[in-house]
Design a protein around this motif. Structure first.
Motif, short mmCIF file in Angstrom:
data_model
loop_
_atom_site.label_atom_id
_atom_site.label_comp_id
_atom_site.label_asym_id
_atom_site.label_seq_id
_atom_site.Cartn_x
_atom_site.Cartn_y
_atom_site.Cartn_z
N GLU A 111 0.57 -1.00 0.06
CA GLU A 111 -0.21 -0.29 0.04
C GLU A 111 1.26 0.99 -0.21
OE1 GLU A 111 -3.45 1.79 2.89
OE2 GLU A 111 -2.36 0.46 3.43
N MET A 112 2.19 0.67 1.32
CA MET A 112 2.89 2.33 0.95
C MET A 112 3.46 3.08 -0.56
SD MET A 112 6.33 2.56 3.13
CE MET A 112 6.87 0.85 2.53
N ILE A 113 4.06 1.50 -0.91
CA ILE A 113 4.55 1.89 -2.65
C ILE A 113 3.60 2.06 -3.96
CG2 ILE A 113 5.44 0.39 -4.27
CD1 ILE A 113 6.40 -1.82 -2.37
N LEU A 114 2.31 1.79 -3.56
CA LEU A 114 1.13 2.09 -4.20
C LEU A 114 1.02 3.68 -3.70
CD1 LEU A 114 -1.21 1.19 -6.52
CD2 LEU A 114 -2.70 1.09 -4.73
N VAL A 115 0.41 3.85 -2.77
CA VAL A 115 0.30 5.49 -2.91
C VAL A 115 1.59 6.29 -3.09
CG1 VAL A 115 1.04 7.13 -0.80
CG2 VAL A 115 -0.74 5.41 -0.24
N PHE A 116 3.23 6.19 -2.93
CA PHE A 116 4.40 6.42 -3.60
C PHE A 116 4.26 6.35 -5.94
CE2 PHE A 116 6.63 6.47 0.47
CZ PHE A 116 6.48 7.43 0.80
N ALA A 117 3.65 5.35 -5.61
CA ALA A 117 4.06 5.44 -7.46
C ALA A 117 2.94 6.68 -7.95
CB ALA A 117 3.02 3.88 -7.47
N LEU A 118 1.60 6.44 -6.92
CA LEU A 118 0.79 7.52 -7.15
C LEU A 118 1.36 8.92 -7.59
CD1 LEU A 118 -2.33 5.95 -5.90
CD2 LEU A 118 -1.78 5.79 -8.01
N GLY A 119 1.95 9.04 -6.65
CA GLY A 119 2.98 10.37 -6.59
C GLY A 119 2.11 11.30 -5.06
N VAL A 120 1.47 11.10 -4.60
CA VAL A 120 1.47 11.93 -3.22
C VAL A 120 2.10 12.37 -2.52
CG1 VAL A 120 0.13 11.88 -0.78
CG2 VAL A 120 -0.05 10.20 -3.03
N LYS A 121 2.08 13.65 -2.55
CA LYS A 121 3.34 14.92 -1.47
C LYS A 121 2.64 15.59 -0.69
CE LYS A 121 6.76 14.51 -4.49
NZ LYS A 121 7.16 12.98 -4.75
N ALA A 122 3.81 16.04 0.32
CA ALA A 122 3.09 16.75 1.46
C ALA A 122 2.83 18.25 0.93
CB ALA A 122 3.76 16.71 2.31
N SER A 123 2.57 18.98 1.01
CA SER A 123 2.73 20.23 0.89
C SER A 123 3.52 21.35 1.52
CB SER A 123 1.28 21.00 0.67
OG SER A 123 0.97 21.51 1.69
N PRO A 124 5.06 21.39 1.33
CA PRO A 124 5.93 22.05 1.52
C PRO A 124 4.74 23.72 2.02
CG PRO A 124 6.25 22.06 -0.52
CD PRO A 124 4.53 22.06 -0.20
N GLU A 125 5.02 23.71 3.63
CA GLU A 125 5.52 25.06 4.72
C GLU A 125 6.33 26.33 4.06
OE1 GLU A 125 1.66 26.56 7.06
OE2 GLU A 125 2.02 24.64 7.16
N GLY A 126 7.36 25.44 5.32
CA GLY A 126 8.20 26.15 5.64
C GLY A 126 7.69 27.04 6.67
N LYS A 127 7.15 27.45 7.44
CA LYS A 127 6.39 28.95 7.77
C LYS A 127 7.46 28.53 8.55
CE LYS A 127 2.40 29.06 9.99
NZ LYS A 127 0.64 28.52 9.73
N PHE A 128 7.67 28.08 10.04
CA PHE A 128 9.07 28.23 11.62
C PHE A 128 10.55 28.21 10.73
CE2 PHE A 128 4.76 26.50 12.60
CZ PHE A 128 4.24 27.62 13.33
N ARG A 129 10.27 27.53 9.67
CA ARG A 129 12.03 27.10 9.39
C ARG A 129 13.10 28.46 9.41
NH1 ARG A 129 11.97 24.48 4.43
NH2 ARG A 129 11.67 22.59 5.64
N ALA A 130 11.96 29.91 9.22
CA ALA A 130 13.61 31.44 9.67
C ALA A 130 13.17 31.21 11.02
CB ALA A 130 12.41 32.22 9.31
N PHE A 131 12.78 31.04 11.94
CA PHE A 131 12.96 31.10 13.36
C PHE A 131 13.26 30.24 13.65
CE2 PHE A 131 8.19 32.86 13.51
CZ PHE A 131 8.39 34.15 13.89
#
Lengths: 177, 102
Positions: free
Chosen positions: A105-125
């Motif tokens: 199932e994990m391989i299938l999810v990655f093959a379908l190309g599910v991506k998290a949306s990068p936010e990076g709000k705290f990275r500067a802090f």
């Protein structure tokens, strides 16, 4: 590039120790494999830039909990466990395809190309203040109620462990000789 | 800054969690069942910290701290129960505990 290499090394160590945890027969060897796995996971945390969680992983897990397991194993005589079988062979064989299904199932999810949306709000802090300070600031402001509830849970767990583990024959109906 | 992909963290986390699940199902000794449970909890921590590394946030690390605290409680209570079972019934294997009433 170097961080990828170190991450791969720690991941390999963690997975190899995990295989050791489920395959080794003697409980003492299993504790040593668990300790190795916990230290490798702490290394993964350090690679990911979570210094506070990595340090607490080393302090709480790899020191306190692992020593606790070793103390319990040495306090209880396990002679019978070494004579009998250490695994359920049938149940282990059944659970293996279910876990393999999980991996598929994990391989299938990655093959379908599910991506998290990068936010990076705290990275500067984080870069400005350092990881521990940011974690502390958010832990004691936004998650303060959860922090207090965890302290209550720890207190209740301590009382429960003392009540369960004490030696008093009136509490339990002890039929065994 | 992001040199390790998020997928690598998730793969390691999933593999370790699967190993923990197999250990819980296939182990006979009560203490090793608890140790497999600790492995599964650690796998969840890896997923949370990896998502933090990807998103540049710290909320997952705070939840990882909570999970570590609760795992300590779980180990204390679980080992207390195992010692009580051993003292009362002299068993250390999970298939020998058959009666509800001691």
């Amino acid at each position: 590039m170097g961080s990828v290499l170190i991450f791969g090394l720690f991941s390999f160590l963690a997975i190899a120790s995990g295989i050791g945890i489920i395959l080794l027969r003697n409980p003492i060897y299993v504790v040593v494999a668990l300790l190795s796995s916990l230290i490798a996971v702490a290394g993964i945390f350090f690679v990911a830039g979570a210094e506070l969680v990595g340090a607490l992983q080393l302090l709480i897990y790899a020191v306190a909990i692992a020593v606790f397991y070793i103390v319990v194993i040495s306090a209880v005589p396990w002679e019978k466990a070494k004579k009998t079988e250490s695994h359920y062979r049938f149940e282990g064989t059944i659970s293996l395809p279910i876990v393999l299904l999980l991996y598929a199932e994990m391989i299938l999810v990655f093959a379908l190309g599910v991506k998290a949306s990068p936010e990076g709000k705290f990275r500067a802090f984080i870069e400005k203040l350092g990881n521990t300070e940011v974690v502390g600031a958010i832990l004691f402001s936004k998650y303060f109620l959860a922090f207090e509830v965890v302290s209550l849970v720890l207190l209740i767990g301590m009382i429960g462990a003392v009540l369960i583990g004490r030696k008093e024959s009136q509490t339990y109906e002890d039929d065994t000789p | 800054m992001k040199t390790i992909p998020l997928e690598a963290f998730l793969v390691v986390s999933m593999v370790l969690f699967g190993l923990g699940v197999i250990g819980i199902a296939a182990r006979r000794n009560l203490i090793t069942i608890l140790m497999s449970l600790e492995l599964a909890l650690n796998a969840v921590n890896i997923a949370l910290v990896g998502a933090d590394y990807y998103l540049g946030s710290v909320h997952g690390q705070i939840f990882a701290l909570f999970i570590i605290a609760l795992a300590a409680t779980e180990a204390a209570v679980g080992l207390g129960i195992i010692i009580a079972i051993f003292r009362l019934k002299r068993v250390e294997s999970s298939d020998e505990i058959r009666e509800l009433r001691g």
